[in-house]
Write an enzyme that holds these catalytic residues in place. Structure first.
Site, short mmCIF file in Angstrom:
data_model
loop_
_atom_site.label_atom_id
_atom_site.label_comp_id
_atom_site.label_asym_id
_atom_site.label_seq_id
_atom_site.Cartn_x
_atom_site.Cartn_y
_atom_site.Cartn_z
N ALA A 1 40.69 18.27 17.27
CA ALA A 1 40.83 16.85 18.28
C ALA A 1 42.21 16.37 18.19
O ALA A 1 42.87 15.59 18.19
CB ALA A 1 40.08 15.97 17.25
N GLU A 2 42.29 16.56 19.63
CA GLU A 2 43.39 15.99 20.75
C GLU A 2 43.54 14.93 20.76
O GLU A 2 44.45 14.33 20.88
CB GLU A 2 43.47 16.59 22.12
CG GLU A 2 43.81 18.77 21.96
CD GLU A 2 42.20 19.33 21.24
OE1 GLU A 2 41.23 19.14 21.09
OE2 GLU A 2 42.32 20.03 21.52
N GLN B 1 47.62 22.63 21.24
CA GLN B 1 47.82 23.70 21.39
C GLN B 1 48.30 24.64 22.76
O GLN B 1 49.14 25.73 22.75
CB GLN B 1 47.15 24.27 20.48
CG GLN B 1 47.02 25.94 19.93
CD GLN B 1 46.11 26.59 18.87
OE1 GLN B 1 45.16 26.38 19.39
NE2 GLN B 1 45.95 26.44 17.94
N ASP C 1 48.68 24.53 27.29
CA ASP C 1 48.36 23.08 28.78
C ASP C 1 47.08 22.42 28.43
O ASP C 1 46.91 21.33 28.59
CB ASP C 1 49.98 23.43 29.47
CG ASP C 1 49.19 25.04 29.58
OD1 ASP C 1 48.09 25.48 29.27
OD2 ASP C 1 49.68 25.96 29.14
N HIS D 1 44.47 28.21 29.32
CA HIS D 1 46.10 28.58 28.46
C HIS D 1 47.22 28.88 29.88
O HIS D 1 47.73 29.39 29.52
CB HIS D 1 45.99 29.41 28.57
CG HIS D 1 44.76 29.77 26.97
ND1 HIS D 1 43.68 29.96 26.69
CD2 HIS D 1 44.60 29.72 25.60
CE1 HIS D 1 43.18 29.77 25.92
NE2 HIS D 1 43.68 29.97 25.01
#
Ligand code: TPP
Ligand code: TPP
Ligand code: MG
Ligand code: MG
Lengths: 380, 323, 323, 380
Positions: free
Chosen positions: C58-59, C81, C83, C128
């Site tokens: 959970a960013e 983790q 961009d 990614h």
């Protein structure tokens, strides 16, 4: 780890590790200690360890809060504040819960927590500067252990959780409590906060004032949960429910959660049932979405009247106390008025001072521009 | 009878709903309350709770379900209550709404129009006066538009809803009460075109949304000084109408961009970059920027010092003319 | 013994943790796994699970709790983790991390360093390979920096962690395996300063992060054509070192900005806008931009056509010289 | 609305409206119909309405999935795919659940749902193009009622919910099912999705494959919830739990939730207990965070072996079936290889084609630039 015998793939925690889930569910009815007429129902699970002075203090704090709240609405009408979000009706929930904290504990509030702020001795006029727009915040959070008021809904729940994670890591036996509303429970941030808190056993209390509305949206359109407190089990923490218009119950339920968190058992969620007696803010028009009758019904549950009835029954309330409190609330109200009317307008040049703490000269030309505009306009 | 920008947008929403039953309106308090600015006033009463509904308080949820509703075949017009509360929906807007049509090679259409009241100048508390347009404009796949007049409020909203691309529709909240005598419905220029609001010969002033009025006022004041200002309303912030921008600079040789958003990487940066790329030999002065400062939005009592105004624009006009 | 950029950053994190026990590292898979790029490899083993820990997925939670930890007195170094997975944390980064020190009038310090592996070129799946730097750079209150060499990977990371301001630290993931023979620890120029990586007289090429190597390669190739390119590594994307940028253009008269991010409102727009503002009379050609296209990041098999490379830079050098 | 008599401020929903919360809680043990040796335990709450052909079909689908999965790993090793996220071990959870959907129902998957994709007859090579990077997605969602694979964790839960809200509004009796992982339950988006679904009674099923890990992070570090299914009550929906390595149980539990949703009762949450037998993706090194023993234990719960044992016991499995399936999996695998090896490289000029659907010429110069680069490089 896997139990191949019966072919099941169990969770990676042992069943024996797991607490009994049913302990996390709220009781059928909110905890309630005081009837509207002041009758007190003792509850061994929720003892009240307060002496007479403290009981009177709870009442006094509610009265001061109500008075400052009313004054703020007046100041807004006079154009002194841009807007104001009243906590009328929610005094018991806020003051009972905040009073249960120890002096080193922290609060991470939303924009409606005047009552909690006054418990932490935040200057009332200072509190209102946010609404006046003098500056974005006026009090020093480290002086009052009272965080900045957070306007984006529910976001402060994560700050409280991180703070509590820090305290736990540091071996510091303090607790962080965060306030938000029924509407706030729908946002992603409180969900993530409760997830982090559950896993890290952070000493944080999620105190939700369920005042039945998020602006115009009633609870039934906000969630289908049986109660908000039923959310807690999904994070492995207890969900408590309390009559938020009962200051003693708010105190006792919060106190229990705080003690538990301080002992390192983990976080807790509290749903305080209450009602927003005023408009959402002074900009709101509640006649569009709720009836006069509903409001009148709700008024009968006034938390302050109830506490006064209790004090009276206990012989803790007399005209001397009444006069003293009246005197004091008047005093505070006039200080608030003075603090707002006499407030400096704020120095525009300060706009550049705190954007970065490590000095940088990258907006020198903008600083110069504003300085020149000010001198041309002669405004400062 | 005069119509305000808020009423014009309200009328556009009503007309779009009447015309196409796939149009849905939802968000926080858009139903009974009619939105905090009353832009959706009366729509629930007319079109029912199925087509105009209040959602739970969760912006990512509002945009994420709008995507699902669009995939089903609806044309959602979700509201973000304020500019500063769009950020919880950033992931859904940037990673899904903007990208899914492309990711699906055009198979999935997402005709979603996100309405966002934006900008300052109304004395609001923090997070209620943001100008986030550069975030959206930098994101390929989104169209970003903002009306500077009530007429455009009506016409551009109709166009946004009829477009098959996702649109971020920025409503200049401090101009909600701006009036016109024009009768609705009205059709103005296509949203993709920039429009010359006032012709001039000395300096081009590019502006949009809330700053259109301010730029026109500045042009008026400049006329007193004998300076002839051309005011160009960009209207579409992405894609930008580069041809119209360049054409104006070719006429005047000087340019100023005005916006409330912070200067650093604001729309002005892109407009300046394009002008010097495309009209290098026409420029007699650098493109200058009259903008908010590179600080967070200030408290209400200080916003007048922060926001670009007639004086700030005129200062730059003078500087541009001094080259 | 040669050290890669990933190892240099790993060493910087280790040294920062050794020096200051308030430094904490956390995020998704940074513990036992050592991060998907192994940038936090071995740190949990050395500094324990209290100081290096895996979080739930959970960013917003990661950044929001980092703010709380910083308020308590820690110096968090959370990892996003990839961009493309920073966007769920946008609200916490933009509305809280960037603004809280200002909102509190300097009372609340938030010395948080967000580590983000960023950019394309490694053949990854969607989300990614994003270059989100313009979003952060447009946000007042954040410092944004990115190293282009292993030495800077070490030195700038140490500086970021010691800084009291929140820093978005963008690690050019395709350069994680770039090597140096320099011994660590190493101290390079202060992060705020742009650095001339190669002096030249004909055209200034401004670049950062993953494009530093590419720009140097282009300069090398240009030399064969007889063109002298000055390569300037911006290093700090916000604040920008405008003085150094202008000084270089004053020497060369021509400028190109290179970045992977889409051109529209990318860092190149701001660099171009500032150059023409500050060095108007020195410019012999417009500032040109060698960038990714204004489309979502392409699938892996097409990224070579999308990303700026030596040829795209040389094309622009030629165009700039033709003015 | 308020019950002033006892001073309580109740929630705005009547108590009589409220469903019994305990109905929303999961059973103590996951629903389980098949033992590893194939013994079938009938359960009246979870009937299996499948004929012999369908039972064999479930098995066949699992076998094909396993084979394509294996082939994908090979292709990645050969450099034909950039990366691949295996679903090995999760075939029963995916195929049992997807098979329970009707033909018009929809799936909103994550990146790991090869099994579910094959049930919806998505072309296997097409599925893999995402991992090859030929294009970002290859299948037409409207042809298979199978949404785009969503890489940002949990985000697709909202798309499923919106889609289901749309169907309900449209009076269309379809159901949307979304897949995500144990880690995904921590993100804000699935929380908001479940909140919206609960309130709107959207016909959406949240099917969570609890494969014990989010990359390297085990469940115990992901949440303190007693089980993931205990989250459902917080949204007013039932939380089911099923042995995800039991294809019949996965089918039956999902079927029940789907029927309920289709009738308009509302959404449901299903936690399928399973295990990720492979690395997180081909880029991962699981030896850093889990032991060989754990893996070997888990291998004993293989869902395919179990179903084969069941079919054998029922006399539905013989060497003819074995040969036919073997033949077919080989065939599919070789089609996949061909589909990947022979895949066109993708036309770079297409990069500009779908950014906007309403044509716009604003990046004409960029189109020209790429065209000129391509002609210079002679690459196309
Ligand atoms: C992220 C975000 N979205 C929207 C808003 C606008 N807004 C301010 S208060 C409010 C309702 C909050 O309701 P609740 O959480 O119940 O708290 P209450 O106001 O009742 O105390 C809304 C939608 C906001 N402040 N933040
Ligand atoms: C928003 C977001 N954050 C981070 C990631 C990187 N990531 C990819 S898969 C993964 C773990 C997912 O775990 P889980 O939800 O349990 O699903 P599983 O991979 O086990 O099927 C992570 C962290 C991502 N894809 N999206
Ligand atoms: Mg409320
Ligand atoms: Mg998992």
């Amino acid at each position: 780890m896997t139990d191949a015998a019966n072919g099941q793939v169990p969770a990676s925690t042992d069943a024996s590790d797991r607490p009994d889930p049913l302990d996390f569910l709220p009781p059928d009815e909110p905890v309630h200690l005081l009837d509207p007429d002041g009758t007190y129902h003792p509850d061994p699970d929720h003892p009240i360890d307060l002496d007479d002075a403290a009981l009177r203090e709870l009442y006094r704090l509610m009265m001061v809060t109500r008075k400052v709240d009313r004054e703020a609405i007046n100041l807004q009408r006079q154009g002194q504040l841009g807007v104001y979000a009243s906590c009328m009706g929610q005094e018991a929930a806020q003051i009972g819960s905040a009073y249960a904290l120890g002096p080193d504990d922290w609060i991470f509030p939303s924009y409606r927590e005047l009552g909690a702020a006054l418990v932490r001795q935040v200057d009332a006029a200072g509190f209102l500067h946010l609404y006046r727009g003098t500056w974005l915040s006026d009090h020093d959070p480290y002086k009052h252990n009272f965080g900045l008021m957070s306007i984006p809904i529910g976001t402060q729940a994560l700050h409280a959780t991180g703070f509590a994670m820090g305290a736990r890591l540091d071996g510091n036996p303090i607790v962080a409590m965060t306030y938000y509303g029924d509407g706030g429970t729908s946002e992603g941030d409180p969900h993530e906060a409760m997830t982090f808190a559950g896993v890290t056993k952070a000493p944080v209390i999620f105190f939700v004032q369920n005042n039945q509305y998020a602006i115009s949206v009633p609870l039934a359109k906000q969630t289908a949960a049986p109660t908000l407190a039923h959310k807690a089990i999904g994070y492995g923490m207890p969900g408590y429910r309390v009559d938020g218009n009962d200051v003693l119950a708010s105190y006792a339920v919060t106190r229990r959660a705080i003690d538990r968190a301080r002992e390192g058992v983990g976080p807790a969620f509290i749903e305080a049932m209450t009602y927003r007696m005023e408009a959402h803010t002074t900009s709101d028009d509640p006649s569009r979405y709720r009836t006069q009758e509903e409001l009148e019904e709700a008024a009968k549950t006034d938390p302050i009247v109830r506490m006064r009835n209790f004090l009276t029954k206990r012989d803790l309330y007399d005209s001397a106390l009444e006069d003293a409190i009246e005197e004091q609330t008047k005093q505070v109200a006039s200080e608030v008025r003075a603090g707002i009317y006499d407030a400096p307008h704020g120095d525009p040049m300060e706009l550049f001072d705190h954007v970065y703490l490590d000095a940088t000269n990258h907006f020198e030309d903008q600083v110069a521009q504003l300085r020149s505009e000010l001198s041309q306009g002669g405004e400062v | 009878m005069a119509v305000t920008m808020a009423q014009a947008i309200n009328q556009a929403l009503a007309d779009a709903m009447a015309k196409d039953e796939r149009v849905l309106i939802f968000g926080e308090d858009v139903g009974k309350l009619g939105g905090v600015f009353r832009v959706t006033d009366g729509l629930q009463a007319t079109y029912g709770e199925d087509r105009v509904f209040d959602t739970p308080l969760a912006e990512s949820g509002i945009i994420g379900t709008a995507i699902g509703l669009a995939m089903y075949g609806y044309r959602p017009v979700p509201e973000m209550q304020f500019d500063g509360f769009t950020y919880p929906a950033f992931e859904q807007i940037v990673s899904h709404l903007a990208k899914m049509p492309n990711r699906s090679r055009g198979t999935v259409k997402l005709p979603v129009t996100i309405r966002i009241p934006f900008g300052g100048g109304i004395g609001a508390v923090e997070h209620h006066s943001e100008s986030p347009e550069a975030y959206w404009a930098h994101t390929a796949g989104l169209k970003v538009m903002t009306p500077g007049t009530p007429e455009d409020g009506y016409s551009m909203m109709r166009e946004a809803i009829e477009m098959d691309d996702p649109v971020v529709f920025l409503e200049p909240k401090r101009r909600y009460w701006m009036k016109t005598d024009a009768a609705m419905p009205v059709t103005t220029e296509p949203a993709r075109d920039a429009v010359v609001r006032r012709a001039g010969t000395d300096v081009s002033v590019f502006c949009y949304g809330p700053m259109v009025r301010t730029a026109l006022d500045a042009a008026e004041a400049a006329a007193d000084e004998g300076w002839s200002i051309e005011v160009v309303d960009l209207r579409s912030l992405s894609p930008l109408d580069t041809d119209a921008i360049v054409a104006s600079v070719e006429r005047t040789g000087r340019a100023i961009v005005v916006h409330e958003a912070a200067r650093n990487l604001g729309i002005g940066a892109e407009v300046a970059a394009r002008i010097q790329e495309r009209a290098f030999y026409h420029l007699e002065a650098p493109v200058l920027r009259a903008t908010g400062f590179d600080t967070p939005y200030p408290p209400a009592k200080l916003e007048e010092f922060w926001l670009p105004d007639v004086d700030r624009i005129l200062d730059l006009v003078e500087r541009a003319l001094a080259y």
